[in-house]
Design an enzyme around this catalytic site. Sequence first.
Site, mmCIF file in Angstrom:
data_model
loop_
_atom_site.group_PDB
_atom_site.id
_atom_site.type_symbol
_atom_site.label_atom_id
_atom_site.label_comp_id
_atom_site.label_asym_id
_atom_site.label_seq_id
_atom_site.Cartn_x
_atom_site.Cartn_y
_atom_site.Cartn_z
ATOM 1 N N LYS A 91 0.806 -1.228 0.000
ATOM 2 C CA LYS A 91 0.000 0.000 0.000
ATOM 3 C C LYS A 91 0.837 1.274 0.000
ATOM 4 O O LYS A 91 0.423 2.297 -0.529
ATOM 5 C CB LYS A 91 -0.951 -0.016 1.190
ATOM 6 C CG LYS A 91 -2.083 -1.022 1.009
ATOM 7 C CD LYS A 91 -3.175 -0.820 2.036
ATOM 8 C CE LYS A 91 -4.414 -1.610 1.671
ATOM 9 N NZ LYS A 91 -4.238 -3.085 1.827
ATOM 10 N N GLU A 113 -10.510 6.775 3.480
ATOM 11 C CA GLU A 113 -11.369 5.837 4.194
ATOM 12 C C GLU A 113 -10.535 4.593 4.451
ATOM 13 O O GLU A 113 -9.574 4.316 3.735
ATOM 14 C CB GLU A 113 -12.604 5.485 3.371
ATOM 15 C CG GLU A 113 -12.382 4.419 2.312
ATOM 16 C CD GLU A 113 -11.438 4.842 1.202
ATOM 17 O OE1 GLU A 113 -11.458 6.045 0.839
ATOM 18 O OE2 GLU A 113 -10.684 3.989 0.701
ATOM 19 N N SER A 378 1.871 -9.714 -1.064
ATOM 20 C CA SER A 378 1.508 -8.299 -0.903
ATOM 21 C C SER A 378 1.763 -7.738 0.490
ATOM 22 O O SER A 378 1.906 -6.527 0.647
ATOM 23 C CB SER A 378 0.039 -8.100 -1.277
ATOM 24 O OG SER A 378 -0.776 -8.969 -0.524
#
Length: 392
Positions: A91, A113, A378
């Site tokens: 991310k 969010e 990930s």
Amino acid sequence: MKKPQLPDKRGYFGEFGGKFVPETLICALEELECAYREAKKDKRFKKKLKGYLSEYAGRPTPLYFARNLSQFLGMNIYLKREDLLHTGAHKINNTLGQILLAKFMGKRRIIAETGAGQHGVAVATVATLFGLKCDIYMGAEDIDRQKMNVFRMQVLGARVIPVESGTKTLKDACSEAIRDWVTNVRGTYYLLGSTVGPHPYPLIVRDFQSVIGREAKRQILKMEGKLPDYLVACVGGGSNSLGLFYPFFKQTEVKFIGVEAGGYGLGDYNAASLSCGGIGVLHGAKSYLLQDNGGQIKNTHSIAAGLDYPGVGPEHAFYKSSGRAQYVVVKDKQALEGFKLLSKLEGIIPALEPAHAIYYLKKLAKKAKGLLVVVCLSGRGDKDLNIIQKYK
Ligand SMILES: *Cc1c(COP(=O)(O)O)cnc(C)c1O
């Protein structure tokens, strides 16, 4: 397959994507698109992003040959180690890119969010780094379930705003963040966490995450002297998978497999939007989503918080309809098996999201012997250890 312009000028991937937003946001999205196009051409912007990705986040990440897992399954498996990045997942590639874009646009406040809090933490991290005010919307239910991540965001100086509407989870937090953006559009940058939402977000997030696939391509060519047979990645909103897939788009001999979350596997209570959903509009874009007969968005479930979303990015919808990628479903229990497999064989504890992709390798192994596969790892599993404990 000839590479079409993805998305086209109107922000469509085939029939998917677009900008289904209130009038007041059309201008903001156009401003964002213009700024992004300029930033992309700006040498200083590119240099800055490259610098932060390497020195702050830890890029390039290794492409690791998983010898034990490969032997066990009869394939040659490489792991793209996004779990080694700062904050423990891919991310940060996107949040670093977008925070620099926000600075480039002269914005002073960041909103976002978050569901489980992973994206919220990645946003709070970069907002602090660049001294920008940061408000994170989070469903009250999620706040209750994810106390550590809420605390992390607060330590980093972000304000976490509880959302009490609807099911008090991610989709309600999304709606609330959009409402905030409509009201404060001038000085505020809305930092989206995946390849979802209205154009140009799916494009921007995919581009910032494509560093994964560009590196992996260079690395596998150096190590194996050829391209892989398969790329495998888990699909929530779709950003780590598109980051890996997109740079290989034109090489059709490289097959893409997106792994969705099948949840409990009881009835249709899952989070597999592409495999089990229908076409509709959610959070500003046309794509596949999970809805009931009346068109209401369904409550989803996955053991992996990062996959627990009723929609999916429009580019994946296009890959599905054009046949460029194949999508498969892995259930909670199977993901737990993937989690154990990698932990025990390689000494790498994966997050529950990529554990779905790891499990799928067992099925892929049955197709042929000796396949060359690159899997996107990930994120790391520390955040999930309390969940794993409960399943013992
Ligand atoms: C958020 C998250 C995902 C899912 O998001 P995508 O946008 O589909 O990549 C997958 N893995 C990890 C570790 C995550 O934190």
